[in-house]
Design a protein around this motif. Structure first.
Motif, mmCIF file in Angstrom:
data_model
loop_
_atom_site.group_PDB
_atom_site.id
_atom_site.type_symbol
_atom_site.label_atom_id
_atom_site.label_comp_id
_atom_site.label_asym_id
_atom_site.label_seq_id
_atom_site.Cartn_x
_atom_site.Cartn_y
_atom_site.Cartn_z
ATOM 1 N N UNK A 1 22.802 88.187 66.720
ATOM 2 C CA UNK A 1 21.554 89.055 65.380
ATOM 3 C C UNK A 1 20.777 88.311 66.819
ATOM 4 N N UNK A 2 20.103 89.922 66.996
ATOM 5 C CA UNK A 2 18.232 89.255 67.643
ATOM 6 C C UNK A 2 18.980 87.926 68.848
ATOM 7 N N UNK A 3 16.869 88.510 69.397
ATOM 8 C CA UNK A 3 17.240 86.734 70.261
ATOM 9 C C UNK A 3 17.100 87.324 71.073
ATOM 10 N N UNK A 4 16.594 86.311 72.396
ATOM 11 C CA UNK A 4 16.903 87.085 74.050
ATOM 12 C C UNK A 4 18.042 86.381 74.588
ATOM 13 N N UNK A 5 19.439 86.246 73.431
ATOM 14 C CA UNK A 5 20.525 86.102 74.194
ATOM 15 C C UNK A 5 20.173 84.890 75.638
ATOM 16 N N UNK A 6 22.448 84.223 75.715
ATOM 17 C CA UNK A 6 22.041 83.736 76.898
ATOM 18 C C UNK A 6 22.264 84.249 78.315
ATOM 19 N N UNK A 7 21.858 83.351 79.371
ATOM 20 C CA UNK A 7 22.374 83.570 81.004
ATOM 21 C C UNK A 7 23.573 82.979 81.044
ATOM 22 N N UNK A 8 24.524 83.456 81.722
ATOM 23 C CA UNK A 8 25.770 82.627 82.058
ATOM 24 C C UNK A 8 26.602 83.039 83.874
ATOM 25 N N UNK A 9 26.468 81.800 84.791
ATOM 26 C CA UNK A 9 27.048 81.999 85.552
ATOM 27 C C UNK A 9 27.955 81.815 85.948
ATOM 28 N N UNK A 10 28.322 83.726 86.221
ATOM 29 C CA UNK A 10 30.534 83.682 86.198
ATOM 30 C C UNK A 10 30.680 83.711 87.888
ATOM 31 N N UNK A 11 32.079 83.193 88.009
ATOM 32 C CA UNK A 11 32.375 83.023 89.500
ATOM 33 C C UNK A 11 34.030 83.345 89.108
ATOM 34 N N UNK A 12 34.364 83.095 90.390
ATOM 35 C CA UNK A 12 36.018 82.983 90.083
ATOM 36 C C UNK A 12 36.804 82.297 89.472
ATOM 37 N N UNK A 13 35.814 81.107 89.297
ATOM 38 C CA UNK A 13 36.877 79.938 88.873
ATOM 39 C C UNK A 13 36.036 79.655 87.768
ATOM 40 N N UNK A 14 35.589 80.739 86.849
ATOM 41 C CA UNK A 14 34.710 80.640 84.999
ATOM 42 C C UNK A 14 35.969 81.280 84.829
ATOM 43 N N UNK A 15 36.811 80.290 83.798
ATOM 44 C CA UNK A 15 37.831 80.599 82.713
ATOM 45 C C UNK A 15 37.504 81.433 81.342
ATOM 46 N N UNK A 16 37.480 82.804 81.243
ATOM 47 C CA UNK A 16 36.681 83.488 80.017
ATOM 48 C C UNK A 16 38.131 84.259 79.661
ATOM 49 N N UNK A 17 37.558 84.609 78.071
ATOM 50 C CA UNK A 17 38.227 84.788 77.207
ATOM 51 C C UNK A 17 38.116 85.889 75.671
ATOM 52 N N UNK A 18 38.262 87.231 75.830
ATOM 53 C CA UNK A 18 37.495 88.182 74.861
ATOM 54 C C UNK A 18 38.883 88.053 73.806
ATOM 55 N N UNK A 19 38.717 87.716 73.008
ATOM 56 C CA UNK A 19 39.377 88.314 71.545
ATOM 57 C C UNK A 19 37.877 88.860 70.574
ATOM 58 N N UNK A 20 39.041 89.722 69.793
ATOM 59 C CA UNK A 20 38.068 90.380 68.123
ATOM 60 C C UNK A 20 38.272 89.850 67.027
ATOM 61 N N UNK A 21 37.961 89.352 66.129
ATOM 62 C CA UNK A 21 38.229 88.955 64.932
ATOM 63 C C UNK A 21 37.417 90.072 63.618
ATOM 64 N N UNK A 22 38.167 90.009 62.546
ATOM 65 C CA UNK A 22 38.184 90.851 61.980
ATOM 66 C C UNK A 22 37.261 90.370 60.773
ATOM 67 N N UNK A 23 36.267 89.779 60.174
ATOM 68 C CA UNK A 23 35.167 88.684 59.722
ATOM 69 C C UNK A 23 35.104 89.997 58.422
ATOM 70 N N UNK A 24 35.479 90.742 57.645
ATOM 71 C CA UNK A 24 35.228 91.714 56.829
ATOM 72 C C UNK A 24 36.416 92.532 56.559
ATOM 73 N N UNK A 25 36.826 93.113 55.065
ATOM 74 C CA UNK A 25 37.604 94.018 54.497
ATOM 75 C C UNK A 25 38.054 94.409 53.682
ATOM 76 N N UNK A 26 39.064 94.970 52.621
ATOM 77 C CA UNK A 26 39.220 94.889 51.518
ATOM 78 C C UNK A 26 40.078 94.173 51.110
ATOM 79 N N UNK A 27 38.894 93.540 50.296
ATOM 80 C CA UNK A 27 40.079 92.024 49.298
ATOM 81 C C UNK A 27 40.503 92.468 48.509
ATOM 82 N N UNK A 28 40.432 93.639 47.596
ATOM 83 C CA UNK A 28 41.494 94.723 46.423
ATOM 84 C C UNK A 28 42.766 95.206 47.335
#
Length: 89
Positions: free
Chosen positions: A44-71
């Motif tokens: 949410x808003x703001x300038x973000x952050x610069x990260x140096x990525x290199x071949x040895x950088x450990x990176x993982x992507x995931x998706x989280x469901x933060x909302x949903x139908x509680x009914x």
């Protein structure tokens, strides 16, 4: 249903807005080039952050469901059932 993308870089989590396709391509290009800075946008808003990525950088992507139908009638697996009888209420 609201999906939040989580990028984990060397053990630190960054939560990202959609879409992430271009960001993924930028990170991959930086790693393939032998290293480079990529701006990680804030959730949410703001300038973000610069990260140096290199071949040895450990990176993982995931998706989280933060909302949903509680009914749906299903209880949140992290929720604890109420046991009012235990306390005499």
């Amino acid at each position: 249903m609201a999906i939040v993308n989580r990028l984990t870089v060397d053990g630190r989590d960054y939560f990202l807005p959609e879409p992430v396709t271009e960001l993924r391509a930028q990170i991959l290009a930086a790693v393939q080039a032998g290293g480079g800075y990529v701006n990680i946008p804030p959730l949410r808003g703001g300038p973000g952050i610069d990260i140096l990525f290199s071949p040895g950088t450990a990176v993982a992507w995931s998706q989280i469901d933060v909302g949903g139908d509680t009914d749906s009638g299903e209880q949140d697996p992290g929720a604890h059932p109420s046991n009012d009888d235990q306390y005499g209420i």
